[in-house]
Design a protein around this motif. Structure first.
Motif, PDB file in Angstrom:
ATOM      1  N   LEU A  72       5.599  -9.352 -14.034  1.00 12.94           N
ATOM      2  CA  LEU A  72       4.316  -8.477 -14.055  1.00 12.94           C
ATOM      3  C   LEU A  72       3.747  -8.972 -12.529  1.00 12.94           C
ATOM      4  CD1 LEU A  72       2.852  -9.506 -17.368  1.00 12.94           C
ATOM      5  CD2 LEU A  72       3.604  -7.204 -16.507  1.00 12.94           C
ATOM      6  N   ALA A  73       3.819 -10.084 -11.921  1.00 12.46           N
ATOM      7  CA  ALA A  73       3.145 -10.358 -10.962  1.00 12.46           C
ATOM      8  C   ALA A  73       3.746  -9.466  -9.489  1.00 12.46           C
ATOM      9  CB  ALA A  73       3.467 -11.754 -10.399  1.00 12.46           C
ATOM     10  N   PHE A  74       5.098  -9.316  -9.919  1.00 15.82           N
ATOM     11  CA  PHE A  74       5.745  -8.262  -8.831  1.00 15.82           C
ATOM     12  C   PHE A  74       4.990  -7.033  -8.792  1.00 15.82           C
ATOM     13  CE2 PHE A  74       8.628  -5.508  -7.008  1.00 15.82           C
ATOM     14  CZ  PHE A  74       9.450  -5.955  -6.252  1.00 15.82           C
ATOM     15  N   GLN A  75       4.872  -6.588 -10.156  1.00 10.76           N
ATOM     16  CA  GLN A  75       4.145  -5.044 -10.080  1.00 10.76           C
ATOM     17  C   GLN A  75       2.644  -4.961  -9.781  1.00 10.76           C
ATOM     18  OE1 GLN A  75       5.805  -2.348 -11.018  1.00 10.76           O
ATOM     19  NE2 GLN A  75       4.087  -1.204 -10.100  1.00 10.76           N
ATOM     20  N   VAL A  76       1.933  -6.281 -10.102  1.00  8.57           N
ATOM     21  CA  VAL A  76       0.616  -6.243  -9.802  1.00  8.57           C
ATOM     22  C   VAL A  76       0.554  -6.296  -8.203  1.00  8.57           C
ATOM     23  CG1 VAL A  76      -1.544  -7.827  -9.678  1.00  8.57           C
ATOM     24  CG2 VAL A  76      -0.025  -7.607 -11.749  1.00  8.57           C
ATOM     25  N   VAL A  77       1.073  -6.957  -7.442  1.00  2.71           N
ATOM     26  CA  VAL A  77       1.249  -6.959  -6.029  1.00  2.71           C
ATOM     27  C   VAL A  77       2.058  -5.795  -5.406  1.00  2.71           C
ATOM     28  CG1 VAL A  77       2.205  -7.917  -3.912  1.00  2.71           C
ATOM     29  CG2 VAL A  77       1.534  -9.392  -5.920  1.00  2.71           C
ATOM     30  N   ASP A  78       2.760  -5.011  -6.196  1.00  2.00           N
ATOM     31  CA  ASP A  78       3.049  -3.679  -5.605  1.00  2.00           C
ATOM     32  C   ASP A  78       2.005  -2.696  -5.773  1.00  2.00           C
ATOM     33  OD1 ASP A  78       5.706  -3.592  -4.985  1.00  2.00           O
ATOM     34  OD2 ASP A  78       6.445  -2.341  -6.436  1.00  2.00           O
ATOM     35  N   ASP A  79       1.121  -2.678  -6.519  1.00  2.00           N
ATOM     36  CA  ASP A  79      -0.007  -1.736  -6.817  1.00  2.00           C
ATOM     37  C   ASP A  79      -1.136  -2.110  -5.830  1.00  2.00           C
ATOM     38  OD1 ASP A  79       1.503  -0.640  -9.137  1.00  2.00           O
ATOM     39  OD2 ASP A  79       0.137  -1.541 -10.589  1.00  2.00           O
ATOM     40  N   MET A  80      -1.192  -3.236  -5.671  1.00  2.00           N
ATOM     41  CA  MET A  80      -2.159  -3.804  -4.650  1.00  2.00           C
ATOM     42  C   MET A  80      -1.568  -3.198  -3.169  1.00  2.00           C
ATOM     43  SD  MET A  80      -2.893  -7.701  -6.096  1.00  2.00           S
ATOM     44  CE  MET A  80      -3.985  -8.221  -4.369  1.00  2.00           C
ATOM     45  N   LEU A  81      -0.400  -3.580  -2.786  1.00  2.00           N
ATOM     46  CA  LEU A  81       0.210  -3.090  -1.423  1.00  2.00           C
ATOM     47  C   LEU A  81       0.092  -1.443  -1.504  1.00  2.00           C
ATOM     48  CD1 LEU A  81       3.153  -5.463  -1.337  1.00  2.00           C
ATOM     49  CD2 LEU A  81       0.943  -5.550   0.142  1.00  2.00           C
ATOM     50  N   ASP A  82       0.359  -0.791  -2.395  1.00  2.00           N
ATOM     51  CA  ASP A  82       0.247   0.820  -2.599  1.00  2.00           C
ATOM     52  C   ASP A  82      -0.904   1.124  -2.347  1.00  2.00           C
ATOM     53  OD1 ASP A  82       1.854   3.191  -3.429  1.00  2.00           O
ATOM     54  OD2 ASP A  82       0.110   3.332  -4.505  1.00  2.00           O
ATOM     55  N   ALA A  83      -1.850   0.420  -2.746  1.00  2.00           N
ATOM     56  CA  ALA A  83      -3.503   0.785  -2.635  1.00  2.00           C
ATOM     57  C   ALA A  83      -4.069   0.526  -1.108  1.00  2.00           C
ATOM     58  CB  ALA A  83      -4.465   0.170  -3.755  1.00  2.00           C
ATOM     59  N   THR A  84      -3.340  -0.540  -0.347  1.00  2.00           N
ATOM     60  CA  THR A  84      -3.926  -0.905   0.612  1.00  2.00           C
ATOM     61  C   THR A  84      -2.879  -1.100   1.933  1.00  2.00           C
ATOM     62  OG1 THR A  84      -3.154  -3.301   0.477  1.00  2.00           O
ATOM     63  CG2 THR A  84      -5.298  -2.750  -0.545  1.00  2.00           C
ATOM     64  N   ALA A  85      -1.641  -0.928   1.977  1.00  2.00           N
ATOM     65  CA  ALA A  85      -1.178  -0.993   3.036  1.00  2.00           C
ATOM     66  C   ALA A  85      -0.753   0.519   3.414  1.00  2.00           C
ATOM     67  CB  ALA A  85       0.404  -1.650   2.759  1.00  2.00           C
ATOM     68  N   ASP A  86       0.083   0.754   4.719  1.00  8.35           N
ATOM     69  CA  ASP A  86       0.528   2.069   4.982  1.00  8.35           C
ATOM     70  C   ASP A  86       2.048   2.112   4.819  1.00  8.35           C
ATOM     71  OD1 ASP A  86       1.856   0.941   7.422  1.00  8.35           O
ATOM     72  OD2 ASP A  86       0.051   0.766   8.374  1.00  8.35           O
ATOM     73  N   SER A  87       2.436   3.426   5.175  1.00  3.02           N
ATOM     74  CA  SER A  87       3.781   3.813   4.840  1.00  3.02           C
ATOM     75  C   SER A  87       4.605   2.800   5.691  1.00  3.02           C
ATOM     76  CB  SER A  87       4.045   5.166   4.718  1.00  3.02           C
ATOM     77  OG  SER A  87       3.414   5.826   3.864  1.00  3.02           O
ATOM     78  N   GLY A  88       4.438   2.683   6.962  1.00  2.33           N
ATOM     79  CA  GLY A  88       5.132   2.208   7.849  1.00  2.33           C
ATOM     80  C   GLY A  88       5.225   0.367   7.440  1.00  2.33           C
ATOM     81  N   THR A  89       4.568  -0.151   6.865  1.00  2.00           N
ATOM     82  CA  THR A  89       4.490  -1.422   6.517  1.00  2.00           C
ATOM     83  C   THR A  89       5.390  -1.365   5.227  1.00  2.00           C
ATOM     84  OG1 THR A  89       2.307  -2.081   7.222  1.00  2.00           O
ATOM     85  CG2 THR A  89       3.066  -3.307   5.847  1.00  2.00           C
ATOM     86  N   LEU A  90       5.212  -0.596   4.291  1.00  2.85           N
ATOM     87  CA  LEU A  90       5.825  -0.662   2.925  1.00  2.85           C
ATOM     88  C   LEU A  90       7.023  -0.165   3.122  1.00  2.85           C
ATOM     89  CD1 LEU A  90       3.302   0.817   0.348  1.00  2.85           C
ATOM     90  CD2 LEU A  90       4.002  -1.690   0.881  1.00  2.85           C
ATOM     91  N   GLY A  91       7.536   0.836   4.184  1.00  2.00           N
ATOM     92  CA  GLY A  91       8.821   1.361   4.139  1.00  2.00           C
ATOM     93  C   GLY A  91       9.077   2.385   2.980  1.00  2.00           C
ATOM     94  N   LYS A  92       8.269   2.710   2.230  1.00  2.00           N
ATOM     95  CA  LYS A  92       7.926   3.847   1.444  1.00  2.00           C
ATOM     96  C   LYS A  92       6.732   4.602   1.453  1.00  2.00           C
ATOM     97  CE  LYS A  92       6.662   0.928  -2.218  1.00  2.00           C
ATOM     98  NZ  LYS A  92       6.894   0.345  -3.742  1.00  2.00           N
ATOM     99  N   THR A  93       6.444   5.779   0.850  1.00  2.00           N
ATOM    100  CA  THR A  93       5.370   6.406   0.942  1.00  2.00           C
ATOM    101  C   THR A  93       3.983   5.632   0.270  1.00  2.00           C
ATOM    102  OG1 THR A  93       6.270   8.442   1.155  1.00  2.00           O
ATOM    103  CG2 THR A  93       3.860   8.383   0.325  1.00  2.00           C
ATOM    104  N   ALA A  94       3.057   5.134   0.879  1.00  2.00           N
ATOM    105  CA  ALA A  94       1.969   4.436   0.568  1.00  2.00           C
ATOM    106  C   ALA A  94       1.180   5.356  -0.371  1.00  2.00           C
ATOM    107  CB  ALA A  94       1.151   3.806   1.540  1.00  2.00           C
TER     108      ALA A  94
END
Length: 294
Positions: free
Chosen positions: A215-237
């Motif tokens: 669950l923690a992995f998904q919570v953090v994924d959702d937070m990163l999707d909302a705040t990071a840019d695509s270059g940081t994530l390596g996928k479409t933010a």
């Protein structure tokens, strides 16, 4: 060995094993094999293989068994990403910092890449000779369940059906226990099963740990999707928000999502108490999952 050194060592070994147990690019069918290797190699955090190796360290599992379990998990995970990125699902053009398989090749090839990686995963796990047959069969069954309708695929189906809907927190949690948590949990158990059949108390402790980090992995994924840019994530933010999908951030907000992630990290640490210092790598991975920035 420091955690960073251990992690890099495992990641390098997994990369070599993925190369070793993937069909050679020079063998027919050339396009399929090249696309499989394109999807698998040279990217990703390898979180699931790291969990396999960390759990195996609890009981001193043999390296060959751990390598096969780690590769099988990563092949299942990558197959799911290839299919998830296709236009009929999330329709994403970027994964691990490079064009997705259906963009780099074509949709039909991407479909076959996912199919082939799933089959190859079970082949790699089934051909191992260092685990007793009864336990090897149990490991194959666990992986199949975690990848199927009672696990990852079931969670993905719920995810697709939930677009535009308002889910309760309990419904969102159930979806992600299947979609994300099932394979992460399988990684922990497979790593341990590489060495021994678990006692009831050991299995319960590892299940609790895996549930918390899943669950923690998904919570953090959702937070990163909302705040990071695509270059940081390596996928479409921001793609989940754009697709009107329910997320922890959309339900709880960013601050409360962060509080939940930290609570889950503490739960994961607490679950590992019976294993003492032997669980140091699992604790460090729980910290990494919650505190990561990409």
């Amino acid at each position: 060995m420091s955690f960073d050194a251990w992690m890099k060592n495992v990641q390098a070994g997994v990369e070599a094993d993925l190369d070793r147990w993937s069909p050679p690019a020079h063998c027919l069918p050339l396009k399929l094999h090249a696309a499989m290797r394109y999807a698998l190699l040279g990217g990703g955090k390898r979180v699931r293989p790291l969990l396999v190796h960390a759990a195996g360290a609890l009981f001193g599992a043999e390296a060959e068994a751990l390598s096969r379990a780690a590769v099988a998990l990563e092949m299942i995970h990558v197959y799911s990403l290839v299919h998830d990125d296709m236009p009929c699902m999330d329709d994403d053009a970027l994964r691990r910092g490079k064009p997705t398989v259906h963009v780099a090749y074509d949709e039909a090839t991407a479909l076959l890449v996912g199919d082939a990686l799933q089959a190859q995963a079970f082949l790699v796990l089934a051909e191992g000779t260092t685990v007793p047959p009864e336990r090897q069969l149990a490991m194959l069954r666990l992986l199949a369940h975690a990848a199927g309708p009672g696990g990852m695929c079931g969670g993905q189906a719920i995810d697709l059906d939930s677009v535009g809907l308002t889910l309760s927190l309990a419904q969102l949690e159930q979806m992600h226990r299947l979609k994300t948590g099932a394979l992460l949990g399988a990684a922990v158990l497979l790593g341990a099963w590489c060495c021994k059949a678990l006692e009831s108390a050991e299995a319960q402790a590892l299940d609790a740990y895996a549930g918390a980090i899943g669950l923690a992995f998904q919570v953090v994924d959702d937070m990163l999707d909302a705040t990071a840019d695509s270059g940081t994530l390596g996928k479409t933010a921001g793609k989940d928000a754009a697709a009107n999908k329910p997320t922890y951030v959309s339900i709880l907000g960013l601050e409360q999502s962060g509080i939940l992630a930290e609570k889950l990290r503490i739960e994961a640490h607490r679950a590992l108490a019976p294993f003492g210092e032997n669980a140091v790598r699992l604790r460090e991975l729980a910290d990494l999952i919650v505190q990561r920035k990409a």
